[in-house]
Design an enzyme around this catalytic site. Structure first.
Site, PDB file in Angstrom:
ATOM      1  N   TYR A   1      -5.583  18.652   0.711  1.00 43.26           N
ATOM      2  CA  TYR A   1      -5.723  19.615  -0.383  1.00 43.26           C
ATOM      3  C   TYR A   1      -7.200  19.761  -0.720  1.00 43.26           C
ATOM      4  CZ  TYR A   1      -5.006  22.166  -4.698  1.00 43.26           C
ATOM      5  OH  TYR A   1      -5.035  23.147  -5.653  1.00 43.26           O
TER       6      TYR A   1
ATOM      7  N   GLN B   1     -23.695  13.446 -12.095  1.00 43.11           N
ATOM      8  CA  GLN B   1     -22.277  13.194 -12.356  1.00 43.11           C
ATOM      9  C   GLN B   1     -21.781  14.011 -13.529  1.00 43.11           C
ATOM     10  OE1 GLN B   1     -19.985  11.335 -10.554  1.00 43.11           O
ATOM     11  NE2 GLN B   1     -21.690  11.464  -9.129  1.00 43.11           N
TER      12      GLN B   1
ATOM     13  N   HIS C   1     -20.216  17.542 -13.209  1.00 44.53           N
ATOM     14  CA  HIS C   1     -18.849  17.761 -12.739  1.00 44.53           C
ATOM     15  C   HIS C   1     -17.956  18.231 -13.878  1.00 44.53           C
ATOM     16  CE1 HIS C   1     -18.836  16.509  -8.571  1.00 44.53           C
ATOM     17  NE2 HIS C   1     -19.535  15.428  -8.865  1.00 44.53           N
TER      18      HIS C   1
ATOM     19  N   GLU D   1     -16.526   4.260 -10.131  1.00 46.88           N
ATOM     20  CA  GLU D   1     -16.391   4.951  -8.845  1.00 46.88           C
ATOM     21  C   GLU D   1     -17.677   4.787  -8.017  1.00 46.88           C
ATOM     22  OE1 GLU D   1     -15.547   9.527  -7.262  1.00 46.88           O
ATOM     23  OE2 GLU D   1     -16.131   9.159  -9.341  1.00 46.88           O
ATOM     24  N   HIS D   2     -18.815   5.032  -8.640  1.00 43.46           N
ATOM     25  CA  HIS D   2     -20.111   4.899  -7.977  1.00 43.46           C
ATOM     26  C   HIS D   2     -20.974   3.909  -8.765  1.00 43.46           C
ATOM     27  CE1 HIS D   2     -18.912   9.254  -7.462  1.00 43.46           C
ATOM     28  NE2 HIS D   2     -19.021   8.879  -6.200  1.00 43.46           N
TER      29      HIS D   2
ATOM     30  N   ASP E   1     -22.382  11.763  -1.385  1.00 45.21           N
ATOM     31  CA  ASP E   1     -21.469  12.898  -1.528  1.00 45.21           C
ATOM     32  C   ASP E   1     -21.467  13.782  -0.296  1.00 45.21           C
ATOM     33  OD1 ASP E   1     -20.482  12.311  -4.023  1.00 45.21           O
ATOM     34  OD2 ASP E   1     -21.895  13.585  -5.103  1.00 45.21           O
TER      35      ASP E   1
ATOM     36  N   GLU F   1      20.447 -18.767   1.662  1.00 47.18           N
ATOM     37  CA  GLU F   1      20.507 -17.458   1.020  1.00 47.18           C
ATOM     38  C   GLU F   1      21.903 -16.856   1.070  1.00 47.18           C
ATOM     39  OE1 GLU F   1      17.439 -15.048   2.747  1.00 47.18           O
ATOM     40  OE2 GLU F   1      15.826 -16.196   1.791  1.00 47.18           O
TER      41      GLU F   1
ATOM     42  N   HIS G   1      23.184 -13.456   9.243  1.00 50.47           N
ATOM     43  CA  HIS G   1      21.813 -13.697   9.683  1.00 50.47           C
ATOM     44  C   HIS G   1      21.753 -14.966  10.540  1.00 50.47           C
ATOM     45  CE1 HIS G   1      20.616 -10.657   6.810  1.00 50.47           C
ATOM     46  NE2 HIS G   1      19.325 -10.886   7.025  1.00 50.47           N
TER      47      HIS G   1
END
Length: 430
Positions: free
Chosen positions: A130, A259, A262, A327-328, A361, A415, A420
């Site tokens: 996307y 930043q 944005h 993030e950075h 970036d 179990e 099994h």
């Protein structure tokens, strides 16, 4: 006003917790709306995608015009400026070279009992990318999502990009062409995520969806997770700069504003050991923001979400950075490698005065799809492994099965899973 904190103040612990707890994500309740859109796309397919595209993007489509033709992609790519084309090729080649080094190797071995063990890696075959459109059209995001998928070995990459009122970003299509993407649809929003996840008559479903988007896209990715894989739920962008007296306040201010521009809740934080750097950087931000074409967005972002924190030592700065988990993280220091081992929670780390986050970036080679909203405490940035699956391999011969069987049967009995145990014991009968 941006927050101004000093770790030596008596109220610092409380004020820092308030900063950590501040909510920057869009508060709009979109979940119910998105659920309705996804349900409609699942039920009506192309017709629903076309209806929502006309409603939200003002663009009338048909099943035949949902997808860009090869000629349209080529024409758009031909329209971009030569310097932009060259920059996209440079970015593509550097991103590919770096991500090639991330590709894991299969390994198979035999242990001392003669049991064969190992791991094999296979690619996610069909990936949906996307890409935002309109005002937020980022050709770099095309490369950051598509190149790792291609390196991993994905055989199909389907891209969706909204084209409001038919407006096409030529650089986005050029980046797709450079990355080898030929399957591109002119749709966006939750309806595009639904089409990629569930499939329509025109858009075949994928196995994993990656890429950033608005609150509706984020909510749609969250709701289709499980039907398909996703990369992450991306929140507003963020940067944290750790600086000492060796830093250049003008450079730091430029990075903080990079930043802030944005918008949409983006956050810029400076943590410094030097009060003079803190003061000078604040003045530089005010001076530089007036020079930006997006001055209002960047200025509002800095005023509403910015922060300057003064600390006593770089060790303390690292501790705060790990709690913020940005993030950075930029290390604006003469010797950034000395502090690097102490930064445990960060999406990406940028070393030294000459490594602005913006290089990452675009053309550094590392990926810019990174965890936000403190998720760097447990998550990583996008890479080749996000487009690969790890499969375990196990093999026993008669002797190694006989050696392991008693313990396996005992655990099956404990179990209460008799079948099994019998599936093991039956193989011991000669």
């Amino acid at each position: 006003m941006p927050v101004r904190l000093d770790s030596r103040d008596s109220t610092f612990a409380r004020d820092f917790e308030t900063l950590l707890g501040s909510k920057r994500e869009a508060s709009e309740e979109v979940g119910a709306i998105v659920a309705g859109i996804l349900g409609d796309v699942r039920k009506r397919g192309d017709a629903a995608v076309i209806d929502y595209t006309e409603r939200f993007d003002g663009l009338t489509l048909t099943p035949r015009t949902l997808r860009f033709t090869a000629d349209e992609i080529a024409a758009a790519a031909a329209r971009i400026a030569p310097d932009v084309r060259a920059a996209l090729h440079l970015a593509h080649d550097r991103i590919r070279a770096h991500h090639e080094k991330q590709k894991p190797l299969d390994h198979i071995y035999r242990d001392r009992l003669g049991v064969t063990l190992g791991t094999v890696w296979t690619p996610v075959e069909a990936v949906g990318v996307y890409v935002p459109g309109g005002l937020a059209a980022y050709p770099s995001s095309v490369l950051m999502n598509a190149v790792p998928a291609r390196v991993a070995g994905a055989t199909r990459i389907a891209m969706t990009v909204p084209t409001p009122r038919g407006e096409v970003n030529d650089a986005v299509l050029a980046a797709a062409e450079i990355a080898g993407i030929t399957e591109i649809y002119r749709v966006g929003g939750a309806q595009a995520i639904g089409a990629l996840a569930y499939g329509t008559a025109t858009i075949a479903p994928v196995s994993k969806i990656t890429g950033p988007g608005n609150a509706f896209v984020a909510a749609a990715k969250r709701q289709v997770f499980g039907v398909v894989g996703i990369d992450m739920i991306a929140g507003p962008s963020e940067v944290l700069v750790i600086a000492d007296a060796s830093a250049n306040p003008a450079w730091i201010a430029a990075d903080l504003l990079a930043q802030a521009e944005h918008g949409m809740g983006a956050q810029s934080i400076l943590v410094t050991t030097d009060a003079a750097i803190a003061d000078a950087t604040g003045k530089e931000v005010l001076r530089q923001v007036a020079l930006l074409p997006r001055a209002r967005i960047a200025g509002d972002g800095w005023e509403e979400f910015g922060a300057v924190i003064t600390v006593a030592s770089l060790d303390e700065a690292a501790d705060l950075a790990n709690r913020i988990a940005s993030e950075h993280v930029e290390l604006a220091l003469d010797n950034p490698l000395a502090l690097l081992p102490k930064i445990r929670n960060a999406g990406a780390i940028f070393l030294g005065h000459h490594t602005p986050e913006a290089i990452g970036d675009y053309v550094g080679g590392s990926n810019h799809v990174l965890p936000t909203a403190r998720s760097a405490r447990f998550a990583s940035g996008l890479g080749v492994l996000d487009f690969m699956k790890r499969t375990s391999v196990l093999g026993c011969d008669p002797s190694s099965l006989a050696a392991l069987a008693p313990a396996a049967i005992a655990l099956a009995d404990a179990e209460g899973l008799d079948a099994h145990g019998r599936s093991v014991s039956i193989r011991l009968n000669r």
